[in-house]
Design a protein around this motif. Structure first.
Motif: not given
Length: 218
Positions: A1-22, A31-36
């Motif tokens: 499945m193709n998933i786009v997440i907006v927001g790279g804070g703690k919620v977005g980061y851990y969500l992306a990390k979790t979904l990767q396992h599937y 928005r923040k370059r350092d987080l990107c």
């Protein structure tokens, strides 16, 4: 499945990390370059340094190819706008938004967001579902919390014990879905007798739960 997440804070980061396992294909917009840079280096996913409420940045994030769009920034208004743009401009089938203020859930749903989630509401519901109010437990809420599925334990002190359903008048706008007796699930009929130890599953409005409790438990 193709998933786009907006927001790279703690919620977005851990969500992306979790979904990767599937084994989902993840893209993230932040928005923040350092987080990107941090997320791109650690998770090795496509990351766009941009604004999730900007059409051009959404296009860069391959929203047009996504099956699910998830907005989890810290601002409710940004999450709502991002989901609306994904739905209306890119035809995304399912949009999910983080809602920081639980009062906004109904508004989000009315404005087209498929799923609006508030951590405050989720935690409160979990607590409520685990607490047994003298034989009655809320199993699930539907229709934005307006309808409740309840589990009620029939005991020897219940006003309806040893009575058939045709002998009792279930409160108006309340539905008896099933009777659980030991390992068996019974479909309620007029001649079904409620016994000590039975568990019944009902559907009602939240406002009618107290009336149900008094009717079946006393």
């Amino acid at each position: 499945m193709n998933i786009v997440i907006v927001g790279g804070g703690k919620v977005g980061y851990y969500l992306a990390k979790t979904l990767q396992h599937y084994k989902h294909k993840i893209a993230l917009i932040e928005r923040k370059r350092d987080l990107c840079e941090k997320i791109a280096n650690e998770l090795r996913i496509a990351v766009v340094n941009g604004d999730g409420t900007n059409i051009e940045h959404l296009t860069e994030g391959l929203v047009n190819e996504s099956d699910t769009f998830i907005a989890v920034t810290g601002k409710d208004e940004d999450n709502l706008i991002a989901c609306q743009l994904a739905k209306r401009n890119f035809g995304v089938r399912r949009t999910i938004a983080r809602v920081n203020n639980p009062k906004n859930i109904e508004i989000f749903e009315k404005l087209g967001v498929d799923i609006a989630l508030s951590s405050t509401s989720v935690i409160a519901d979990l607590i409520e579902q685990e607490v047994d109010f003298m034989g009655m437990k809320t199993l699930m809420k539907l229709k934005g919390g307006k309808v409740a599925l309840s589990e009620i334990n029939i005991t020897e002190s219940s006003p309806v014990v040893n009575k058939s359903l045709k002998e009792i008048s279930i409160p108006k706008d309340c539905v008896l879905i099933s009777v659980i007796r030991g390992e068996s699930v019974l479909i309620p009929k007029g001649d079904t007798v409620l016994l000590d130890g039975d568990f019944i599953i009902t559907a009602s409005s939240l406002a009618d739960q107290q009336e149900l409790k008094e009717f079946f438990i006393g």
